[in-house]
Write an enzyme that holds these catalytic residues in place. Structure first.
Site, short mmCIF file in Angstrom:
data_model
loop_
_atom_site.label_atom_id
_atom_site.label_comp_id
_atom_site.label_asym_id
_atom_site.label_seq_id
_atom_site.Cartn_x
_atom_site.Cartn_y
_atom_site.Cartn_z
CG HIS A 148 -0.38 0.58 2.42
ND1 HIS A 148 0.59 -0.69 3.22
CD2 HIS A 148 -0.22 1.49 3.25
CE1 HIS A 148 1.15 -0.07 4.10
NE2 HIS A 148 0.52 1.03 4.24
C1 UD1 Z 1 -2.51 5.47 5.76
C2 UD1 Z 1 -1.15 6.07 6.33
C3 UD1 Z 1 -0.02 4.97 6.24
C4 UD1 Z 1 -0.54 3.63 6.90
C5 UD1 Z 1 -1.74 3.41 6.31
C6 UD1 Z 1 -2.21 2.08 6.86
C7 UD1 Z 1 -0.94 8.31 6.19
C8 UD1 Z 1 -0.01 9.58 5.43
N1 UD1 Z 1 -0.61 7.32 5.52
O1 UD1 Z 1 -2.14 5.37 4.39
O2 UD1 Z 1 1.01 5.63 7.05
O3 UD1 Z 1 0.45 2.62 6.74
O4 UD1 Z 1 -2.77 4.27 6.27
O5 UD1 Z 1 -3.12 1.40 6.03
O6 UD1 Z 1 -1.44 8.98 7.06
N2 UD1 Z 1 -9.34 4.53 1.21
C9 UD1 Z 1 -10.60 3.74 0.98
N3 UD1 Z 1 -11.02 3.16 2.33
C10 UD1 Z 1 -10.78 3.03 3.49
C11 UD1 Z 1 -9.32 3.95 3.81
C12 UD1 Z 1 -8.86 4.45 2.69
O7 UD1 Z 1 -11.03 3.73 0.02
O8 UD1 Z 1 -11.34 2.61 4.34
C13 UD1 Z 1 -8.74 5.06 0.14
C14 UD1 Z 1 -8.87 6.61 0.50
O9 UD1 Z 1 -10.00 7.09 -0.15
C15 UD1 Z 1 -7.61 7.07 -0.33
C16 UD1 Z 1 -6.54 5.94 -0.29
O10 UD1 Z 1 -7.35 4.70 0.13
O11 UD1 Z 1 -7.73 7.21 -1.77
C17 UD1 Z 1 -5.45 6.16 0.85
O12 UD1 Z 1 -5.99 6.34 2.03
P1 UD1 Z 1 -5.14 7.40 3.10
O13 UD1 Z 1 -5.60 7.08 4.56
O14 UD1 Z 1 -5.13 8.70 2.57
O15 UD1 Z 1 -3.70 6.52 3.04
P2 UD1 Z 1 -3.21 5.19 3.28
O16 UD1 Z 1 -2.54 4.81 1.83
O17 UD1 Z 1 -4.23 4.44 3.74
N1 UDP Z 2 -3.78 -6.27 8.40
C1 UDP Z 2 -5.11 -6.93 8.49
N2 UDP Z 2 -5.40 -7.24 7.42
C2 UDP Z 2 -5.20 -7.09 6.06
C3 UDP Z 2 -3.74 -6.50 6.01
C4 UDP Z 2 -3.18 -6.14 7.09
O1 UDP Z 2 -5.44 -7.23 9.69
O2 UDP Z 2 -5.84 -7.63 5.11
C5 UDP Z 2 -2.92 -5.85 9.46
C6 UDP Z 2 -1.49 -6.40 9.55
O3 UDP Z 2 -1.55 -7.63 10.40
C7 UDP Z 2 -1.11 -5.14 10.47
C8 UDP Z 2 -1.67 -3.73 10.12
O4 UDP Z 2 -2.86 -4.56 9.32
O5 UDP Z 2 -1.03 -5.44 11.76
C9 UDP Z 2 -0.74 -3.19 9.35
O6 UDP Z 2 -1.54 -2.27 8.44
P1 UDP Z 2 -1.11 -1.54 7.17
O7 UDP Z 2 -0.06 -2.36 6.59
O8 UDP Z 2 -2.20 -0.95 6.56
O9 UDP Z 2 -0.22 -0.45 8.07
P2 UDP Z 2 1.30 -0.01 8.41
O10 UDP Z 2 1.69 -1.17 9.55
O11 UDP Z 2 1.84 -0.21 7.29
O12 UDP Z 2 1.02 1.41 8.96
#
Ligand code: UD1
Ligand code: UDP
Length: 391
Positions: A233
């Site tokens: 991601h």
């Molecule tokens: C965010 C965090 C990242 C973390 C990740 C965990 C920041 C800068 N980034 O990244 O550090 O590792 O969360 O997963 O804060 N979206 C959906 N549904 C959801 C959530 C997101 O469709 O439930 C879409 C949003 O609309 C957006 C994209 O996913 O288009 C990214 O979401 P965003 O929260 O901005 O950043 P992440 O990539 O999730």
């Molecule tokens: N995770 C989960 N379901 C999934 C993918 C990830 O429960 O389908 C959990 C994973 O075990 C970890 C956390 O989500 O604890 C990590 O989330 P993500 O990779 O989105 O964020 P990051 O840790 O990189 O900020």
């Protein structure tokens, strides 16, 4: 941006059907005196243990940065956490708008709730906003998982975590390396406590037993020990069509099948770029719950990911990990549980090497301790918070 709105529930609920010993803390912490701000999947997972120990002392405030049920609700339910007391909605906006809108709303909210301290966890936009709003209100700030540094200034997370660490009155650092990083930035040691990482307790709490793990594995159409679990991601991997295509190509070429729970960001990019993975070798599923994810991780041959939390978890369930990134803020596992690589054929090369002696690789990792500590991190964190508030 989704519409910003707030919902305040009338009263705290305790976890159904379980007695939680929070007596030592509730004696010191008045009801509703600590605001816990969270907004994404990993924040829910890593704050669950702390929220449980805080019991009625906590306000749970969700920024809505993640908003799909499979990125939010499922984790509240799996950990038996009560649903957020307050819910704002910043999901889907740009970084600046997320931080700006959440800071404004949290500032107003903290003015009403007047908590004695605010807790944030990790490095997301939610963390930056919670930190700025607490600081603006003169409320003491606690940063859980403080001191991580990738030294990669292209990552928004690096800036978010630096903001939180420098504003925090209490930095709860998971490892010695994190403590050293804070010292190197002249953050006074009186503001720093080493706690371990709360993820260790979370993994132990929700990891299914071996029978359930195997049924979950089979339900995904793969055999225990004969598949790879993958997640992607990070913007550096998924926001560039050529890089994402290369990663999918490598996953498609692996000698064993791959289960790929797709983060919503990655799902959007696949659609945007019109990329279709090799479905013969890759099973794509929607994001899955924590129990299910841990089961697949523990039963996998190996894991491939750019996730932060996954780098920590593999050291608890003892599986090898290929970290596909330019940098990592979790150097503790590199060279033991994990190898850091950039997208390309090296992914398949490492995988083939491990497959040559998979049981040997698993056996060796089984002898290594996790660098992220033990189940005591949530308790040590809350004890440090009580101590700070008593000062
Ligand atoms: C965010 C965090 C990242 C973390 C990740 C965990 C920041 C800068 N980034 O990244 O550090 O590792 O969360 O997963 O804060 N979206 C959906 N549904 C959801 C959530 C997101 O469709 O439930 C879409 C949003 O609309 C957006 C994209 O996913 O288009 C990214 O979401 P965003 O929260 O901005 O950043 P992440 O990539 O999730
Ligand atoms: N995770 C989960 N379901 C999934 C993918 C990830 O429960 O389908 C959990 C994973 O075990 C970890 C956390 O989500 O604890 C990590 O989330 P993500 O990779 O989105 O964020 P990051 O840790 O990189 O900020």
């Amino acid at each position: 941006m989704r519409q910003c709105k707030r919902r305040t529930l009338p009263s705290a609920q305790t976890r159904d059907g379980e007695t939680i010993d929070t007596s030592s803390f509730s004696a010191s912490l008045p009801e509703r005196s600590v605001a816990v701000v969270l907004g994404t999947r990993p924040e829910i997972i890593k704050l669950a243990g702390i929220v449980e120990l805080l019991g009625p002392a906590a306000w749970i405030i969700h920024t809505g940065q993640h908003y799909d049920d499979d990125m939010t609700r499922i984790f509240f339910e799996e950990f038996g956490m009560r649903h957020p007391d307050v819910h704002i909605q910043i999901g889907g906006a740009t970084r600046g708008t997320q931080i700006g809108a959440a800071t404004t709303m949290l500032d107003e909210l903290f003015g009403e709730l007047r908590p004695q301290c605010v807790i944030v966890q990790g490095d997301t936009n939610t963390v930056a906003a919670g930190s700025l709003a607490a600081n603006a209100r003169g409320i003491r700030l606690v940063h859980v998982e403080a001191g991580l540094r990738s030294n990669d200034r292209t990552m928004p997370e690096e800036h978010n975590r630096i903001i939180a660490d420098h504003l925090a009155d209490l930095c709860l650092a998971p490892t010695d390396i994190a403590v050293e990083n804070l010292a190197a930035e002249n953050i006074d040691e009186t503001r720093v406590r080493k706690t371990g990482n709360t993820i260790v307790e979370a993994v132990h709490r929700l990891m299914p037993d071996v029978t359930d793990r195997r049924s979950i594995t089979v339900a995904h159409g793969v055999r225990p020990g004969q598949f790879a679990l993958a997640t992607f991601h990070r913007p550096e991997n998924v926001d560039d069509a050529a890089v994402l295509e290369e990663i999918l190509l490598q996953l498609g070429n692996l000698p064993i099948p791959v289960v790929l729970p797709l983060h919503p960001r990655t799902r959007k990019r696949l659609d945007d770029y019109g990329l279709v993975p090799n479905m013969d070798n890759i099973t794509i599923v929607s994001p899955i719950g924590y129990r299910e994810f841990l089961a697949l991780g523990a039963e996998s041959a190996f894991v491939i990911s750019d996730s932060g939390g996954v780098q920590e978890e593999v050291s608890v369930y003892k599986r090898p990990l290929i970290v596909v990134r330019r940098s990592t803020e979790r150097p503790e596992v590199i060279g033991t549980f994990a190898q850091l690589v950039q997208p390309g054929p090296v992914i398949a090369q490492i995988a083939v090497g491990w497959m040559d002696d998979l049981s040997g690789v698993h056996e060796t990792l089984g002898t290594l301790e996790s660098p992220y500590g033990d189940d005591g991190a949530p308790r040590r964190s809350v004890e440090s918070i009580v101590e700070m508030l008593d000062r």
